[in-house]
Design a protein around this motif. Structure first.
Motif, PDB file in Angstrom:
ATOM      1  N   ALA A  12      73.353  37.145  32.079  1.00 57.93           N
ATOM      2  CA  ALA A  12      72.729  37.179  30.753  1.00 57.93           C
ATOM      3  C   ALA A  12      71.573  36.191  30.707  1.00 57.93           C
ATOM      4  O   ALA A  12      70.614  36.367  29.962  1.00 57.93           O
TER       5      ALA A  12
ATOM      6  N   GLU B  77      68.774  30.775  15.366  1.00 56.65           N
ATOM      7  CA  GLU B  77      68.438  31.625  14.218  1.00 56.65           C
ATOM      8  C   GLU B  77      68.935  31.030  12.899  1.00 56.65           C
ATOM      9  O   GLU B  77      69.668  31.690  12.169  1.00 56.65           O
TER      10      GLU B  77
ATOM     11  N   LEU C 160      71.821  45.357  31.527  1.00 56.47           N
ATOM     12  CA  LEU C 160      71.990  44.192  32.410  1.00 56.47           C
ATOM     13  C   LEU C 160      72.870  44.500  33.625  1.00 56.47           C
ATOM     14  O   LEU C 160      72.892  43.756  34.594  1.00 56.47           O
TER      15      LEU C 160
ATOM     16  N   PRO D 291      83.922  34.801  27.941  1.00 54.06           N
ATOM     17  CA  PRO D 291      83.666  35.033  29.367  1.00 54.06           C
ATOM     18  C   PRO D 291      82.328  34.508  29.893  1.00 54.06           C
ATOM     19  O   PRO D 291      81.993  34.813  31.032  1.00 54.06           O
TER      20      PRO D 291
ATOM     21  N   TYR E  91      78.338  36.856  32.329  1.00 49.58           N
ATOM     22  CA  TYR E  91      79.493  37.320  31.574  1.00 49.58           C
ATOM     23  C   TYR E  91      80.355  38.154  32.499  1.00 49.58           C
ATOM     24  O   TYR E  91      79.846  39.022  33.208  1.00 49.58           O
TER      25      TYR E  91
ATOM     26  N   THR F 293      73.006  32.731  24.482  1.00 47.17           N
ATOM     27  CA  THR F 293      73.729  32.365  25.696  1.00 47.17           C
ATOM     28  C   THR F 293      73.093  31.122  26.328  1.00 47.17           C
ATOM     29  O   THR F 293      73.788  30.179  26.717  1.00 47.17           O
TER      30      THR F 293
ATOM     31  N   GLU G  53      63.841  39.650  21.951  1.00 50.55           N
ATOM     32  CA  GLU G  53      64.590  40.573  21.106  1.00 50.55           C
ATOM     33  C   GLU G  53      66.090  40.417  21.270  1.00 50.55           C
ATOM     34  O   GLU G  53      66.566  39.725  22.167  1.00 50.55           O
ATOM     35  N   SER G  54      66.799  41.064  20.376  1.00 50.45           N
ATOM     36  CA  SER G  54      68.245  40.957  20.342  1.00 50.45           C
ATOM     37  C   SER G  54      68.855  41.263  21.714  1.00 50.45           C
ATOM     38  O   SER G  54      68.471  42.237  22.351  1.00 50.45           O
ATOM     39  N   GLY G  55      69.776  40.427  22.155  1.00 50.51           N
ATOM     40  CA  GLY G  55      70.470  40.676  23.410  1.00 50.51           C
ATOM     41  C   GLY G  55      69.764  40.137  24.639  1.00 50.51           C
ATOM     42  O   GLY G  55      70.255  40.311  25.759  1.00 50.51           O
ATOM     43  N   CYS G  56      68.633  39.447  24.477  1.00 49.99           N
ATOM     44  CA  CYS G  56      67.900  38.993  25.665  1.00 49.99           C
ATOM     45  C   CYS G  56      68.495  37.726  26.256  1.00 49.99           C
ATOM     46  O   CYS G  56      68.094  37.304  27.344  1.00 49.99           O
ATOM     47  N   GLY G  57      69.438  37.100  25.578  1.00 53.68           N
ATOM     48  CA  GLY G  57      70.111  35.941  26.162  1.00 53.68           C
ATOM     49  C   GLY G  57      69.797  34.602  25.515  1.00 53.68           C
ATOM     50  O   GLY G  57      70.163  33.552  26.036  1.00 53.68           O
ATOM     51  N   LYS G  58      69.143  34.626  24.346  1.00 51.78           N
ATOM     52  CA  LYS G  58      68.752  33.384  23.690  1.00 51.78           C
ATOM     53  C   LYS G  58      69.957  32.514  23.335  1.00 51.78           C
ATOM     54  O   LYS G  58      69.989  31.327  23.654  1.00 51.78           O
TER      55      LYS G  58
HETATM   56  N1  LIG Z   1      81.201  37.733  24.968  1.00 49.80           N
HETATM   57  C1  LIG Z   1      80.394  38.520  25.683  1.00 49.80           C
HETATM   58  N2  LIG Z   1      80.881  39.313  26.659  1.00 49.80           N
HETATM   59  C2  LIG Z   1      80.076  40.082  27.393  1.00 49.80           C
HETATM   60  N3  LIG Z   1      78.749  40.156  27.249  1.00 49.80           N
HETATM   61  C3  LIG Z   1      78.195  39.388  26.284  1.00 49.80           C
HETATM   62  C4  LIG Z   1      78.985  38.539  25.458  1.00 49.80           C
HETATM   63  N4  LIG Z   1      78.165  37.907  24.604  1.00 49.80           N
HETATM   64  C5  LIG Z   1      76.926  38.345  24.876  1.00 49.80           C
HETATM   65  N5  LIG Z   1      76.930  39.232  25.892  1.00 49.80           N
HETATM   66  C6  LIG Z   1      75.766  39.915  26.461  1.00 49.80           C
HETATM   67  O1  LIG Z   1      74.857  38.949  26.951  1.00 49.80           O
HETATM   68  C7  LIG Z   1      73.526  39.304  26.621  1.00 49.80           C
HETATM   69  C8  LIG Z   1      72.849  38.181  25.898  1.00 49.80           C
HETATM   70  O2  LIG Z   1      73.478  37.990  24.629  1.00 49.80           O
HETATM   71  P1  LIG Z   1      73.005  36.871  23.602  1.00 49.80           P
HETATM   72  O3  LIG Z   1      73.965  36.847  22.493  1.00 49.80           O
HETATM   73  O4  LIG Z   1      72.754  35.598  24.342  1.00 49.80           O
HETATM   74  O5  LIG Z   1      71.610  37.472  23.114  1.00 49.80           O
HETATM   75  P2  LIG Z   1      70.627  36.948  21.976  1.00 49.80           P
HETATM   76  O6  LIG Z   1      69.278  36.906  22.577  1.00 49.80           O
HETATM   77  O7  LIG Z   1      71.152  35.697  21.374  1.00 49.80           O
HETATM   78  O8  LIG Z   1      70.675  38.149  20.945  1.00 49.80           O
HETATM   79  P3  LIG Z   1      70.616  38.134  19.319  1.00 49.80           P
HETATM   80  O9  LIG Z   1      69.166  38.003  18.959  1.00 49.80           O
HETATM   81  O10 LIG Z   1      71.146  39.480  18.968  1.00 49.80           O
HETATM   82  O11 LIG Z   1      71.459  37.001  18.842  1.00 49.80           O
HETATM   83  C9  LIG Z   1      73.604  40.589  25.812  1.00 49.80           C
HETATM   84  O12 LIG Z   1      73.267  41.659  26.629  1.00 49.80           O
HETATM   85  C10 LIG Z   1      75.032  40.675  25.366  1.00 49.80           C
HETATM   86  O13 LIG Z   1      75.450  42.016  25.321  1.00 49.80           O
END
Ligand SMILES: Nc1ncnc2c1ncn2[C@@H]1O[C@H](COP(=O)(O)OP(=O)(O)OP(=O)(O)O)[C@@H](O)[C@H]1O
Ligand SMILES: Nc1ncnc2c1ncn2[C@@H]1O[C@H](COP(=O)(O)OP(=O)(O)OP(=O)(O)O)[C@@H](O)[C@H]1O
Ligand SMILES: [Mg+2]
Ligand SMILES: [Mg+2]
Lengths: 322, 333
Positions: free
Chosen positions: A21, A176, A274, A59, A13, A47, A40-45
């Motif tokens: 990510a 999810e 990150l 981005p 990103y 993405t 967990e939340s934010g780990c990049g799943k």
């Molecule tokens: N549009 C964005 N711009 C910048 N950083 C981002 C953006 N989207 C996600 N991130 C960052 O990338 C990382 C991974 O995000 P991602 O949404 O893939 O996590 P996730 O595992 O799907 O979380 P969740 O369980 O909350 O859905 C996070 O640290 C998040 O802050």
């Protein structure tokens, strides 16, 4: 044969101060395999899920590595090349899948929209196929003329799943799909997916933060932490022999319906920022087993027969078990 | 259980008048009666739309019942702010532009009329209570700088700012990661144990999360109480077919690995329930003639729990277990 093969994939990103990510992810999903992605939340799943389908949006950017889908290189493929492959090779169901339905189109029109883009079908053929897939998720075909707002959240989510399977894709990515729903509806969707699998061959990448749900549904679980895959194992063995301390912590955080009074434990601490990734095991600051070396160098990802593990402490236990 | 009542709900019914195209009135809560005791965490469980939030809002007084009433014991009736609600979504509940200091001091200044200095001091105490320490580090943060679990603890701290007697926690963890649920639930329990609040109504659709937290559980179905029991009894032996369905819905990899089928079919009919019969009849695997005709009442079973099911009541009097007597329907329409 494999439907998806990733090698050393990085998804970033931002340009000025990019963060990874998704960091150095290599994985293979076999034809008809159900794979879970948990963390967990934010780990990049999400993405990672979006990148595999090449639905990443700025981005987010794929900056290194390769993605192959059904033997075809998708890493650099442009939108025009990919369009005919959407829905037929890879379909995606989002967490807000219920909101992904177009609010001003009838359910039937949404099915027609997807099907007619991808081949010659009459209105009647579309309707019949739509009714067939709706039946697979236990929705009566009487919903076809209805609009999304007339359906409950659980029904909308099942319509989104029916839409995803309508063109018999080889891979469905579900991000999810049940997190916003209540337990009984989640159970219905789980049973629908198990039943669908008997009726139509497809591979599934099922994203969730609930390891219990994953273990029940999928063949193999990928555990993600701070953008990296830290463990991959068949679901059957993971439940009793988790290796990575993070996987173990996720299991302890899970209430087990078969041991009535055990208290779930939280996972203290927070994932790393990150922006400031150290040259070390990323889980070490939260890890009860961390050794001095874990803080000094990143552990390598090692493959054993059915197990892939990124932990230099618990990999020593592997021989004893297998 | 110390049997000191905090508040008693008597036959609370809430009907929302019809609106929109269809215009059907919605019975969100139907003759809900229960007592919330001091020192108790009471679970309120049911599917989406079953009336959980409605009952929570009736308890806070934000919403007035169509019929029925709330009886507060004099020792706990403190008037304004005696019930505070903690909502499901800690992301939406906090203003992203306000630092935590503002979020916590404002209700103290506005509602408890503290001076800014006193309010700041009290905010520090609240942060310590919800285990966000050192407090000064958190006062300057904004919501996006906190994890989901930390945000939910801020929401709880804000609810505590009003010194409530009762907290209605409306799905406080369902938006949170499995990994941080335990900490928030433990915090709620600690508030109870340390006497910060007299009692908690814990609303959830997840039977498992109520297991370790609530001493007693009310199971709701379409605005009606269908089973009321001690949590241990309920989990060891759920009696109402809907409670059994809730229980069967919990992800259970071990059961799946053993190749066992679900003990009860979970997919129900979409048919609306008959106006007079049991509201659960269209989905019920045990449905009988009587169920189509009259709605069952809540009846006590020998172990003290209350169940509203014709089949359970009929079989319980012979000392039998309904699930072993009734023939489950093999197919669901
Ligand atoms: N549009 C964005 N711009 C910048 N950083 C981002 C953006 N989207 C996600 N991130 C960052 O990338 C990382 C991974 O995000 P991602 O949404 O893939 O996590 P996730 O595992 O799907 O979380 P969740 O369980 O909350 O859905 C996070 O640290 C998040 O802050
Ligand atoms: N302000 C309102 N106007 C009209 N109908 C309402 C209103 N609030 C709730 N309802 C209806 O009352 C019923 C019960 O709603 P309630 O929000 O109490 O359910 P819930 O159990 O909290 O559901 P969820 O788990 O989805 O939060 C639903 O059918 C809902 O649509
Ligand atoms: Mg996500
Ligand atoms: Mg609610």
């Amino acid at each position: 044969m494999s439907i998806v093969h990733l090698e050393h994939l990085f998804v970033d990103y931002g340009r000025l101060h990019p963060v990874h990510a998704v960091r150095d992810v290599s994985l293979t999903i076999a034809d008809n395999e159900f794979v879970g992605l948990v963390g967990e939340s934010g780990c990049g799943k999400s993405t990672l899920g979006f990148a595999i389908a090449r639905l990443e949006r700025p981005p987010a950017r794929i900056t290194a590595g390769t993605i192959a889908v059904a033997g075809q290189d998708w890493t650099t493929a442009d939108a025009r090349t990919l369009r005919p492959e959407r829905w037929t090779k890879v379909a995606m169901v989002l967490q807000s899948g219920m909101n992904a339905l177009n609010p001003i189109m009838s359910i039937e029109a949404q099915f027609r929209d997807v099907m007619m883009q991808h081949g010659e079908m009459t209105v009647e053929q579309c309707r019949r196929r739509a009714a067939e897939v709706l039946e697979m998720v236990e929705i009566p075909s009487t919903v076809l003329p209805r609009y999304p707002h007339e359906l409950s959240g659980g029904m909308k989510q099942r319509v989104a799943i029916a839409l995803a399977i309508v063109l018999r894709p080889k891979l469905i990515i579900m991000d999810e799909p049940t997190t916003a729903l209540d337990m009984v509806v989640q159970r219905q969707i789980l049973e629908n997916l198990k039943q669908l699998r008997r009726e139509q061959a497809f591979a599934l990448l099922f994203i969730s933060h609930d390891l219990g749900l994953e273990l029940e549904l999928v063949d193999r679980v990928l555990v993600m932490y701070a953008g990296e895959i830290v463990e991959s194992q068949p679901a059957r063995t993971m439940l009793d022999h988790p290796f990575h301390p993070y996987t173990r912590a996720l299991l302890r955080a899970l209430p087990d319906p078969e041991t009535p009074y055990a208290e779930p434990e939280g996972i203290p601490g927070m994932p790393p920022d990150l922006h400031e990734i150290p040259q070390a095991c990323l889980f070490a600051p939260r890890c009860p087993l961390a050794e001095p070396e874990c803080l000094e160098a990143a552990p390598p990802l090692k493959s054993f027969s059915e197990l892939t593990l990124r932990c230099r402490v618990t990999e020593r236990e592997v021989q004893h078990v297998s | 259980m110390s049997a000191e009542a905090v508040v008693t709900a008597q036959q609370l019914t809430k009907i929302y008048a019809g609106h929109g195209k269809r215009g059907d009135a919605v019975v969100a809560a139907h003759e809900i009666s229960f007592t919330l005791y001091a020192g108790e965490i009471l679970g309120l469980i049911g599917e989406s739309g079953s009336g959980k939030t409605t009952i929570g809002r009736l308890l806070t007084g934000i919403e007035k019942p169509t019929t029925g009433s709330l009886q507060w014991s004099s020792a706990f009736a403190s008037g304004h702010g005696q019930v505070q609600m903690v909502f499901q979504d800690p992301y939406a509940a906090l203003n992203p532009f306000n630092p935590i200091r503002y979020t916590l001091t404002r209700p103290l200044i506005n509602f408890r009329h503290l001076s800014p200095a006193e309010a700041l001091d009290q905010a520090r105490t609240l942060l310590t209570t919800v285990q966000l320490t050192p407090p000064d580090q958190f006062l300057v943060k904004r919501p996006h700088q906190l994890s989901g679990g930390q945000r939910q603890r801020i929401v709880i701290a804000r609810a505590l700012a009003a010194s409530p007697q009762v907290i209605v926690a409306d799905e406080p963890v369902s938006m949170l990661d499995v990994s941080i649920r335990a900490e928030v639930l433990q915090l709620l329990r600690k508030l109870m144990v340390t006497g910060q609040v007299a009692s908690i109504l814990y609303i959830t659709h997840d039977l498992m999360s109520a297991r370790s937290l609530a001493q007693r559980v009310i199971v709701l179905y379409r605005g009606r109480m269908v089973e009321v029991a001690k949590t241990g009894d309920l989990l060891a032996n759920p009696r109402h077919p809907y409670t059994q369905m809730l229980f069967a819905s919990i992800p259970n990899p071990r059961r799946a690995f053993r190749g066992e089928a679900l003990p009860i079919p979970v997919s129900g009919s979409l048919a609306p329930s008959s106006a007079t019969g049991c509201p659960f009849a269209p989905r019920c695997p045990w449905v009988e003639e009587a169920c189509q005709q009259t709605a069952p009442r809540l009846e006590p079973l020998p172990d003290g729990r209350l169940v509203s099911c014709h089949v359970v009541t009929r079989t319980a009097t012979d000392g039998q277990d309904a699930s072993k007597v009734a023939q489950p329907r093999t197919t669901t329409p």
